[in-house]
Scaffold this active site. Sequence first.
Site, mmCIF file in Angstrom:
data_model
loop_
_atom_site.group_PDB
_atom_site.id
_atom_site.type_symbol
_atom_site.label_atom_id
_atom_site.label_comp_id
_atom_site.label_asym_id
_atom_site.label_seq_id
_atom_site.Cartn_x
_atom_site.Cartn_y
_atom_site.Cartn_z
ATOM 1 N N ARG A 147 2.952 -10.597 6.747
ATOM 2 C CA ARG A 147 4.372 -10.559 7.117
ATOM 3 C C ARG A 147 4.646 -9.735 8.369
ATOM 4 N NH1 ARG A 147 6.965 -9.195 1.477
ATOM 5 N NH2 ARG A 147 8.767 -8.754 2.753
ATOM 6 N N PRO A 157 0.813 -1.219 0.000
ATOM 7 C CA PRO A 157 0.000 0.000 0.000
ATOM 8 C C PRO A 157 0.847 1.271 0.000
ATOM 9 C CG PRO A 157 -0.827 -1.561 1.605
ATOM 10 C CD PRO A 157 0.511 -2.063 1.150
ATOM 11 N N GLU A 158 0.686 2.063 -1.054
ATOM 12 C CA GLU A 158 1.278 3.399 -1.126
ATOM 13 C C GLU A 158 0.114 4.388 -1.002
ATOM 14 O OE1 GLU A 158 4.010 3.752 -4.441
ATOM 15 O OE2 GLU A 158 4.361 1.611 -4.461
#
Length: 273
Positions: A112, A2-3
């Site tokens: 993660r 996600p940017e």
Amino acid sequence: MPELPEVETIARDIRPHLVGAVIRGVRVLKADILRGIGPRAFERSLAGCRIAAVSRRAKHVVIRLDDGRRVVIQPRMTGSLLVSEAPVTADRYVTIAVRLSTGRQLTYRDVRRLGAVHLLSAEAWTRYTARLGPEPLEAGFTAARLAAALAGGRLAVKKALMDQRRLAGVGNIYANEALWSAGIDPSRLARTVTTAEARRLHHELVGILRRSIRRRGTTVRDYRTGTGEAGAYQSRLNVYGRARRPCPRCGRRIVLTHAVDARATYFCPGCQR
DNA sequence: ACGAGGTCCTGCGAGC
DNA sequence: TGCTCGCAGGACCTCG
């Protein structure tokens, strides 16, 4: 990954379900994503709080509480936020589960667990956000401000674009795409970008971010919107993930290198100078 | 002061 | 077929 467009999409999706709701219960299932606070303290200090606002800053989702504190969620690589009707506790990657007064659930999931969750006082939030650069989609972000963000130091222009202190919200995908659109070689030193190039890069970057938001972000693998769907901007990518395929502009094969900051850099050697 | 490089984390796909 | 290894990359940390 996600940017800015992805985090903006998440914030817009979850906002209508959160604003005005009261947090009834919080369960932290994976404590290592919390920063500066333990799981039990986090759970206790949020219970009973009312949510006043949901916004985005850089690549963070910011949940403001009535008392001015902020829950700041940084999904990084694989984090996702989802509002659902029923709890999703069977999912082994859920790290935080929040029960709302509306009966809905807010879930932070992170395979993660590179993501980070902070609970900040109003003052701590002010200090936190002050360390981040300007927002590319705000009115005050001009080509001159982009040029200023690129000036100084001897780092590659792609690394400068991704430096959150210089410019907020741009990550690897949109740095690659914006540099391709502007015809700038990602490995060039940032300070060699001319005024005319900065103007072009500004125009392309802002346009790409806006169009990606319109398409609810780019899903390469993990990213999901606040409603659990994939984004759609991946079909509009010109270079990212397209190694050895023809450049849409000049037809040369797109090159993948790790020469800039040891990160995947995609560019066209034919039309990026 | 600034920049380079290591680190965290897990799933996946390439290669043997 | 099954295993190992490297890679994905944002942001913090340490070191020079």
